[in-house]
Scaffold this active site. Sequence first.
Site, PDB file in Angstrom:
ATOM      1  N   THR A  54       0.847  -1.185   0.000  1.00 15.39           N
ATOM      2  CA  THR A  54       0.000   0.000   0.000  1.00 15.39           C
ATOM      3  C   THR A  54       0.881   1.232   0.000  1.00 15.39           C
ATOM      4  O   THR A  54       2.090   1.159   0.220  1.00 15.39           O
ATOM      5  CB  THR A  54      -0.911   0.060   1.243  1.00 15.39           C
ATOM      6  OG1 THR A  54      -0.087   0.270   2.400  1.00 15.39           O
ATOM      7  CG2 THR A  54      -1.705  -1.219   1.421  1.00 15.39           C
ATOM      8  N   ILE A 118       2.689  -1.076   5.034  1.00 18.14           N
ATOM      9  CA  ILE A 118       2.074   0.216   5.331  1.00 18.14           C
ATOM     10  C   ILE A 118       3.186   1.238   5.489  1.00 18.14           C
ATOM     11  O   ILE A 118       4.235   0.939   6.069  1.00 18.14           O
ATOM     12  CB  ILE A 118       1.193   0.158   6.599  1.00 18.14           C
ATOM     13  CG1 ILE A 118       0.429   1.469   6.782  1.00 18.14           C
ATOM     14  CG2 ILE A 118       2.006  -0.196   7.828  1.00 18.14           C
ATOM     15  CD1 ILE A 118      -0.627   1.420   7.890  1.00 18.14           C
ATOM     16  N   VAL A 149       6.833  -2.388   7.392  1.00 13.21           N
ATOM     17  CA  VAL A 149       6.714  -0.931   7.500  1.00 13.21           C
ATOM     18  C   VAL A 149       7.532  -0.313   6.374  1.00 13.21           C
ATOM     19  O   VAL A 149       8.720  -0.620   6.220  1.00 13.21           O
ATOM     20  CB  VAL A 149       7.213  -0.424   8.865  1.00 13.21           C
ATOM     21  CG1 VAL A 149       7.172   1.105   8.910  1.00 13.21           C
ATOM     22  CG2 VAL A 149       6.362  -0.998   9.992  1.00 13.21           C
ATOM     23  N   LYS A 150       6.885   0.539   5.588  1.00 10.62           N
ATOM     24  CA  LYS A 150       7.566   1.152   4.449  1.00 10.62           C
ATOM     25  C   LYS A 150       8.287   2.428   4.883  1.00 10.62           C
ATOM     26  O   LYS A 150       7.678   3.334   5.450  1.00 10.62           O
ATOM     27  CB  LYS A 150       6.574   1.471   3.327  1.00 10.62           C
ATOM     28  CG  LYS A 150       5.979   0.234   2.683  1.00 10.62           C
ATOM     29  CD  LYS A 150       4.967   0.576   1.598  1.00 10.62           C
ATOM     30  CE  LYS A 150       5.640   0.939   0.300  1.00 10.62           C
ATOM     31  NZ  LYS A 150       4.657   1.057  -0.809  1.00 10.62           N
ATOM     32  N   ILE A 151       9.572   2.480   4.582  1.00 11.60           N
ATOM     33  CA  ILE A 151      10.408   3.642   4.879  1.00 11.60           C
ATOM     34  C   ILE A 151      11.045   4.101   3.574  1.00 11.60           C
ATOM     35  O   ILE A 151      11.631   3.285   2.857  1.00 11.60           O
ATOM     36  CB  ILE A 151      11.495   3.305   5.916  1.00 11.60           C
ATOM     37  CG1 ILE A 151      10.848   2.909   7.249  1.00 11.60           C
ATOM     38  CG2 ILE A 151      12.462   4.468   6.104  1.00 11.60           C
ATOM     39  CD1 ILE A 151      11.844   2.482   8.319  1.00 11.60           C
TER      40      ILE A 151
END
EC number: 2.2.1.2
Length: 380
Positions: A54, A118, A149-151
């Site tokens: 996402t 996310i 977790v998207k960074i």
Amino acid sequence: MTQQTQQPGTTSDALSAISAAGVSVWLDDLSRDALQSGALKNLIDTRSVVGVTTNPTIFAKSIENGDAYEPQLRELAAAGASLDEAVLKLTTADVRDACDLFADIHAATGGQDGRVSIEVDPRLARETEATIASAHTLWETVDRPNLHVKIPATVEGLPAITAAIGAGISVNVTLVFSLDRFRAVAQAYVDGLELAHQAGRDLSTIRSVSSLFLSRIDTQVDKALDEIGTDEARALRGKAAIANARLAYEVYEEIFSTPRFEALAVAGAHTQRPLWASTGTKDPAYPDTMYVDELVVADVVNTMPGKTLEAVADHSRADGTDTVHGTFEDSRQILDSLERLGVPYGKILEGLEEAGVASFEKSWDELLKDVTDGLAAAGS
């Protein structure tokens, strides 16, 4: 040319073939409607989908267009939730439910797939400590082992990646464009694994992917080639992104075969798989399955928007044959030719990172507006 049309409710031969070859098929989309209607479950059953990504744009569109969010918006309005609290609860609820849907795949693949991503607030892309704090909040709020977790892969994001991995948080690194940054991201991941190992964490539970964006590169490089206008320049249209991705795979193999990583692998560490992102072609002159067919190789992820996924199911020529190994020298020649022709390739990639961050910030603003309007309507 379109091959025999894939019938609804059946499994695609092409998607099955690339999956068997080691390409994890992830969907680049998520909505509450898809979760509640069973549409996402159907893609798992018939399209070999084993994960979901996402981003702020996807969430903004989902909440703007989805009536399924109204009950939760009413609850949040009644509870007097702040805007930031409401956004966190709305988005993490979808991601948690998706994580639960993919839990069996996560277990069956030993944690490799069944992943749902996310993204941290994109407004924090240039703030290391705030990104780290946001990553912890998302990880703890979703509270599922198959979360990513998207960074963003900004310079400021690199130490945040290391810190998150060191804390045992699985990370999807987003907005990677250049080979230099792809390499830096991999090094940040290995640094994080070493921190986690020193802290006594179980390295086998930590996963990561490095998301290399594709179609955006060709869009900008093709513009430069069109301005040059020679036959040689025109012959290079649509080749930069695939060459870049293939060489990124070469970097991947190099970094994750070093003695440094091998020592971590003995302790249970996994490689940081390349993820092919932005895989929907933007130029109608190109095959709509191009960024799938040309990048079949083991130990990668291809995250596809729904339209691309269905195109692959319908008429992809992919049969599982490796289309990456054996291409590295030709790929180097393509990128060298771009430089020789005067295409400002490095500057284009730098600009794409800036534009990517700005685009996600804009989508985040749209998401905030949609949630603000939804809370107001729900409370009236």
